[in-house]
Design a protein around this motif. Structure first.
Motif, PDB file in Angstrom:
ATOM      1  N   SER A 298       0.806  -1.213   0.000  1.00 21.24           N
ATOM      2  CA  SER A 298       0.000   0.000   0.000  1.00 21.24           C
ATOM      3  C   SER A 298       0.838   1.261   0.000  1.00 21.24           C
ATOM      4  O   SER A 298       0.339   2.330  -0.335  1.00 21.24           O
ATOM      5  CB  SER A 298      -0.934  -0.006   1.214  1.00 21.24           C
ATOM      6  OG  SER A 298      -0.176  -0.025   2.420  1.00 21.24           O
ATOM      7  N   THR A 299       2.105   1.163   0.428  1.00 22.10           N
ATOM      8  CA  THR A 299       2.944   2.354   0.463  1.00 22.10           C
ATOM      9  C   THR A 299       3.412   2.762  -0.924  1.00 22.10           C
ATOM     10  O   THR A 299       3.859   3.890  -1.115  1.00 22.10           O
ATOM     11  CB  THR A 299       4.166   2.128   1.363  1.00 22.10           C
ATOM     12  OG1 THR A 299       4.804   0.905   0.972  1.00 22.10           O
ATOM     13  CG2 THR A 299       3.757   2.036   2.823  1.00 22.10           C
TER      14      THR A 299
ATOM     15  N   MET B 129       9.267   9.378  -0.308  1.00 20.65           N
ATOM     16  CA  MET B 129       9.319   9.977  -1.644  1.00 20.65           C
ATOM     17  C   MET B 129       7.969  10.559  -2.078  1.00 20.65           C
ATOM     18  O   MET B 129       7.857  11.137  -3.163  1.00 20.65           O
ATOM     19  CB  MET B 129       9.742   8.919  -2.675  1.00 20.65           C
ATOM     20  CG  MET B 129      10.992   8.139  -2.309  1.00 20.65           C
ATOM     21  SD  MET B 129      12.433   9.195  -2.048  1.00 20.65           S
ATOM     22  CE  MET B 129      12.828   9.670  -3.728  1.00 20.65           C
ATOM     23  N   ARG B 130       6.939  10.414  -1.221  1.00 19.94           N
ATOM     24  CA  ARG B 130       5.579  10.750  -1.651  1.00 19.94           C
ATOM     25  C   ARG B 130       5.386  12.248  -1.895  1.00 19.94           C
ATOM     26  O   ARG B 130       4.754  12.654  -2.877  1.00 19.94           O
ATOM     27  CB  ARG B 130       4.567  10.244  -0.612  1.00 19.94           C
ATOM     28  CG  ARG B 130       3.118  10.503  -0.978  1.00 19.94           C
ATOM     29  CD  ARG B 130       2.181   9.850   0.023  1.00 19.94           C
ATOM     30  NE  ARG B 130       2.119   8.410  -0.149  1.00 19.94           N
ATOM     31  CZ  ARG B 130       1.217   7.797  -0.921  1.00 19.94           C
ATOM     32  NH1 ARG B 130       0.330   8.498  -1.592  1.00 19.94           N
ATOM     33  NH2 ARG B 130       1.227   6.488  -1.028  1.00 19.94           N
TER      34      ARG B 130
ATOM     35  N   VAL C 179       8.271   3.215  -6.090  1.00 19.93           N
ATOM     36  CA  VAL C 179       8.434   1.757  -5.998  1.00 19.93           C
ATOM     37  C   VAL C 179       8.748   1.350  -4.559  1.00 19.93           C
ATOM     38  O   VAL C 179       9.394   2.104  -3.815  1.00 19.93           O
ATOM     39  CB  VAL C 179       9.543   1.274  -6.956  1.00 19.93           C
ATOM     40  CG1 VAL C 179      10.906   1.842  -6.570  1.00 19.93           C
ATOM     41  CG2 VAL C 179       9.598  -0.253  -6.996  1.00 19.93           C
ATOM     42  N   ARG C 180       8.286   0.182  -4.157  1.00 18.92           N
ATOM     43  CA  ARG C 180       8.694  -0.430  -2.892  1.00 18.92           C
ATOM     44  C   ARG C 180       9.747  -1.485  -3.193  1.00 18.92           C
ATOM     45  O   ARG C 180       9.488  -2.434  -3.928  1.00 18.92           O
ATOM     46  CB  ARG C 180       7.507  -1.079  -2.171  1.00 18.92           C
ATOM     47  CG  ARG C 180       7.918  -1.770  -0.857  1.00 18.92           C
ATOM     48  CD  ARG C 180       6.764  -2.503  -0.197  1.00 18.92           C
ATOM     49  NE  ARG C 180       6.213  -3.554  -1.037  1.00 18.92           N
ATOM     50  CZ  ARG C 180       6.718  -4.786  -1.156  1.00 18.92           C
ATOM     51  NH1 ARG C 180       7.831  -5.117  -0.526  1.00 18.92           N
ATOM     52  NH2 ARG C 180       6.133  -5.677  -1.942  1.00 18.92           N
TER      53      ARG C 180
ATOM     54  N   ASP D 172       6.145   0.834  13.302  1.00 17.42           N
ATOM     55  CA  ASP D 172       5.342   1.035  12.088  1.00 17.42           C
ATOM     56  C   ASP D 172       6.277   1.121  10.887  1.00 17.42           C
ATOM     57  O   ASP D 172       6.562   2.200  10.378  1.00 17.42           O
ATOM     58  CB  ASP D 172       4.504   2.302  12.217  1.00 17.42           C
ATOM     59  CG  ASP D 172       3.506   2.477  11.066  1.00 17.42           C
ATOM     60  OD1 ASP D 172       3.519   1.618  10.143  1.00 17.42           O
ATOM     61  OD2 ASP D 172       2.745   3.454  11.070  1.00 17.42           O
ATOM     62  N   SER D 173       6.750  -0.033  10.420  1.00 16.56           N
ATOM     63  CA  SER D 173       7.767  -0.037   9.358  1.00 16.56           C
ATOM     64  C   SER D 173       7.196   0.381   8.011  1.00 16.56           C
ATOM     65  O   SER D 173       7.934   0.815   7.126  1.00 16.56           O
ATOM     66  CB  SER D 173       8.416  -1.427   9.242  1.00 16.56           C
ATOM     67  OG  SER D 173       7.482  -2.387   8.808  1.00 16.56           O
ATOM     68  N   GLU D 174       5.882   0.259   7.827  1.00 14.50           N
ATOM     69  CA  GLU D 174       5.283   0.695   6.561  1.00 14.50           C
ATOM     70  C   GLU D 174       5.352   2.206   6.428  1.00 14.50           C
ATOM     71  O   GLU D 174       5.555   2.743   5.343  1.00 14.50           O
ATOM     72  CB  GLU D 174       3.829   0.232   6.452  1.00 14.50           C
ATOM     73  CG  GLU D 174       3.679  -1.216   6.075  1.00 14.50           C
ATOM     74  CD  GLU D 174       2.269  -1.540   5.612  1.00 14.50           C
ATOM     75  OE1 GLU D 174       1.568  -0.613   5.180  1.00 14.50           O
ATOM     76  OE2 GLU D 174       1.892  -2.709   5.679  1.00 14.50           O
ATOM     77  N   ALA D 175       5.156   2.916   7.543  1.00 18.26           N
ATOM     78  CA  ALA D 175       5.129   4.378   7.495  1.00 18.26           C
ATOM     79  C   ALA D 175       6.525   4.980   7.576  1.00 18.26           C
ATOM     80  O   ALA D 175       6.827   5.956   6.886  1.00 18.26           O
ATOM     81  CB  ALA D 175       4.269   4.922   8.635  1.00 18.26           C
TER      82      ALA D 175
END
Length: 279
Positions: A4-5, A29-30, A46-47, A174-177
């Motif tokens: 989702s990231t 990078m968003r 990209v992830r 929270d490694s996704e964020a």
């Protein structure tokens, strides 16, 4: 592991692929991606393989896996645009340079942001700066698989309010964020091998390069940017940022970085050879 990231902002016929750093996430990078999209670009964040999950997820991957993520995303994006630009932060900048070196017919320009070939910034402990060459040997021997260099204040961020937000998310798990709170030794060994590979390939980079680096970078000194500027064969434009630390895509001068990046890619696209037919 969530994807989702990752992000995709549809725009015009010029595309930009954005690459995050080691243990980081596309979230870093968003804001840059949104700014480039407002300037008319189609943007993909990209992830990298193994990222945005657990430490074990990361340790199950190699630098070749991370680069494969970049090449796959680039191949997909270039099929939808006339020109492809690639930009990365920290290790992402190293991966961007590798794509430009290996696939010169794909890449029309490169954004090299806080390039990290060596962790030699002022916040890196003496052991991290001077003993990193031992990490590949440790990995080969299976030493220190679950050892990490923990992230240290100021976490690459000069803006104190933003630093507090990012560090709280990172330390909460929270490694996704916000990515992992430390750099595993074995992942750093992979990064060492990647950096060695790309240093040798810098003369193969013929696309124009926009190199941006914080003068007070706490993680990677400006010697990293200078090495890129000397090593590539394409034309170089340099931006030094005096009020940021390592994470220049989110720190105090992010708007300057967005504006200058958009201007650079726009000029390169305007002056480039006739548009390539979409693959």
């Amino acid at each position: 592991m969530s994807e989702s990231t990752e992000f995709h902002f549809e725009g015009g016929r010029e595309g930009v692929l954005l690459i995050h750093g080691l243990t980081g996430t596309p979230t870093e990078m968003r804001m840059l991606g949104k700014g480039l999209n407002r300037a008319g670009f189609t943007v993909v964040g990209v992830r990298l393989a193994g990222h945005c999950g657990s430490e074990d997820d990361l340790l199950a991957t190699t630098w070749q896996d991370w680069y494969a993520s970049v090449e796959a995303a680039a191949e997909q994006l270039r099929g939808r645009v006339d020109r492809l630009f690639v930009a990365g932060l920290s290790m992402g900048a190293v991966l961007a340079l590798r794509l430009a070196a290996v696939r010169p017919d794909w890449v029309d320009g490169v954004g090299v942001f806080g390039a990290t070939f060596r962790h030699d910034g002022w916040s890196i402990p003496w052991t991290g700066r001077n003993l990193s060459f031992l990490l590949p040997m440790f990995k080969r021997l299976g030493i220190g698989r679950h050892r990490s260099f923990m992230e240290q204040p100021p976490y690459g961020i000069r803006d104190e309010r933003l630093r507090a937000q990012i560090s709280a998310a990172m330390l909460s798990g929270d490694s996704e964020a916000a990515g992992l709170p430390g750099n595993p030794w074995h992942a750093l060994a992979e990064m060492w091998w990647l950096a060695r590979d790309v240093r040798r390939r810098l003369p193969d980079v013929v696309a124009p390069c926009f190199i941006a680096h914080a003068t007070d970078d706490d993680v990677a000194s400006t010697a990293n940017a200078d090495m890129v500027a000397r090593g590539v064969r394409g034309p170089v434009e340099m931006l030094l940022l005096a009020d940021s630390y390592h994470m220049i895509t989110i720190d105090r001068e992010r708007r300057t970085l967005i504006e200058r990046s958009a201007d650079f890619f726009t000029r390169v696209a305007r002056d480039a050879r006739p548009a390539r037919m979409a693959a």
